[in-house]
Write an enzyme that holds these catalytic residues in place. Structure first.
Site: not given
Length: 509
Positions: A79, A167, A169, A221-227
């Site tokens: 584009c 586009h 995508e 934190s108990g979340g996905v990322d930090s785990s």
């Protein structure tokens, strides 16, 4: 070293979608603002120029050194990117006489070019531009057209430079993924070897080399990322990783105990720190969301500094920063208006002499989950909804008090438990209750009430960059509303947020 595609961002709303499609094809890519170019080394296999809200005809339109790029790398302009290539090469871009938005079909395709391999005439594309390429230089050739857009795609002869005015995508472009794969594989020569296994192997090796025998403090934190970040670091440095889980007083109901319990069988060295009073004390009287975030970030760092001093010779702070955090914290136009600061982006204060290590800062959320699955982590942990680092502080749209936190915790627990028992928890990307800074009149029994309002938020998404509100059944919403009003003292009204991102954000603050 990992081969990669560089995506130069000119400000398009679709730039992150380009990255998602490239990565779905097992090719690593990075997004960089056009005015903050990365170092181009021998790992770069090609460059994609994004769209833009600007017109190439504007005086302040984004500019790059295109000649230097196309002499060294295959280039695909999308584009605005295509129009920029055409104009800079001597072509002409004009305001379109017809509105070129929405679905359009490719009526002509030149199949002698690898960009359109396995794409047939009639293929549906998605147009979204007010300008159009009116004429092209002599060394250009048209390789695709629609009934209203003559230069739907072009190629610069004797180069690997292509431009498309649609586009690929977006899902509306039915062969968009095929076109991108043609560019990545047949034109750039990418090997499509970027997989979760490859990421784990290269990341663990890199962490071992970078960290050596140094000690790392990581905030769980108990979340996905930090785990997932913790498991990767643990594989690299073992017992030299010291995990800290801080109760900031702004967690969900019972979350502190639940999180500590969930890590018991993961082999991680985890210590829980209760610091709720310290956080709530610093938040007293603050209503502005940025001030709340900064106060929480400041106390969080202070708590970690205290914890770090209890472990001798700590040199690194591990963080679960992911790619959307990084992307949303930089601006295409430089240091412009901040939408919202991220709690884990932006560095550390001078007094804390720790270096930062972020194993996941190149991954989108769904990629983090795939890496976690490959690592053999518990699906119950990997399937947890994202939860903001500042916790319930940014879901209380007012000053923070212990009473408001308690009310929101109770309402949120009812909401999340109902999503889980109804089977809807795993169908939505993120859900949470929000405490609104308004009161409304109600009737309970024969008495008039004037109490608080809770808003329920649930969205569907792939990576958090865009999101649509989840169409929860009316019956389920009614059940949740009744339970909250009947069981949470101080609430007499429940509403449901039906805003998508964009224009709204997932969190209210």
């Amino acid at each position: 070293m990992q081969e990669k595609i560089i995506i130069l961002d000119f400000g398009s709303q679709y730039t992150q979608l380009i990255a998602r499609r490239v990565r779905e094809l097992n090719v690593y890519c990075e997004i960089h603002p056009f005015n903050n170019l990365p170092e181009f080394d021998n790992t770069v296999k090609g460059v994609i120029l994004s769209g833009s809200p600007y017109s190439v005809r504007q005086d302040d339109a984004p500019q790059i050194d295109f000649k230097k790029l196309h002499e060294s790398y295959p280039v695909l302009g999308v584009c605005y990117g295509a129009q920029y290539i055409a104009q800079k090469s001597g072509g002409e871009v004009k305001a379109s006489s017809t509105r070129e938005y929405g679905r359009a079909n490719l009526e002509f395709i030149d199949h002698s070019h690898p960009l359109f391999k396995n794409i047939n005439p009639g293929s549906q594309t998605w147009m979204s531009h007010a300008d159009t390429i009116a004429s092209i230089p002599e060394n250009f050739e048209i390789i695709a057209s629609t009934d209203s857009v003559k230069v739907a795609a072009f190629h610069i002869k004797n180069t690997k430079v292509y431009g498309i005015q649609f586009h690929p995508e977006v899902t509306h472009s039915t062969d968009g993924k095929q076109l991108l794969e043609n560019f990545l594989v047949d034109i750039c020569g990418c090997s499509q070897d970027w997989t979760p296994d490859a990421f784990i192997e290269s990341t663990v090796a890199s962490l071992k080399e970078r960290l050596g025998h140094d000690k790392v403090i990581l905030g769980l934190s108990g979340g996905v990322d930090s785990s997932v970040a913790a498991v990767l670091l643990h594989q690299a440095i073992g017992s030299n990783l010291h995990c800290i889980f801080v109760d900031n007083g702004l967690l969900r109901k019972g979350e502190f105990e639940q999180v500590l319990d969930s890590y018991q069988h993961m082999g991680l060295n985890v210590r829980g720190v209760r610091a709720g009073d310290r956080f709530l004390g610093q938040l007293a009287g603050l209503k502005d969301p940025e001030l709340k975030r900064k106060a929480i970030g400041r106390v969080f760092i202070e708590v970690f500094d205290d914890a770090a001093h209890e472990v001798q010779d700590v040199k690194w702070l591990g963080q679960g920063t992911i790619y959307p955090d990084v992307i949303e914290s930089i601006s295409v136009k430089g240091p412009s208006a901040t939408i919202k600061s991220h709690h884990n982006v932006g560095g550390l204060p001078d007094f804390m002499k720790l270096k930062v290590v972020e194993p996941l800062n190149t991954l989108f959320k769904d990629e983090v989950r795939r890496v976690g699955k490959t690592l053999g982590m518990d699906q119950a942990l990997l399937g947890r909804h994202p939860f903001p680092g500042p916790g319930l502080a940014i879901r209380i749209l007012d000053d923070i008090t212990p009473e408001k936190v308690a009310i929101l915790q109770e309402a949120d627990a009812i909401y999340i438990n109902n999503l889980k028992t109804s089977g809807w928890y795993d169908k939505v990307w993120q859900a949470g209750a929000i405490f609104l800074p308004v009161q409304s009149v109600g009737v309970m029994g024969d008495e008039r009430t004037y109490e608080h309002v809770i808003c329920l938020r649930a969205v569907s998404s792939v990576d958090g960059m865009t999101a649509d509100w989840s169409h929860l059944p009316y019956e389920l919403l009614a059940k949740i509303s009744n339970e909250i009003i009947n069981n949470v003292k101080g609430i007499n009204r429940v509403v449901y947020d039906i805003s998508s991102k964009p224009p709204a954000t997932i969190e209210w603050e």
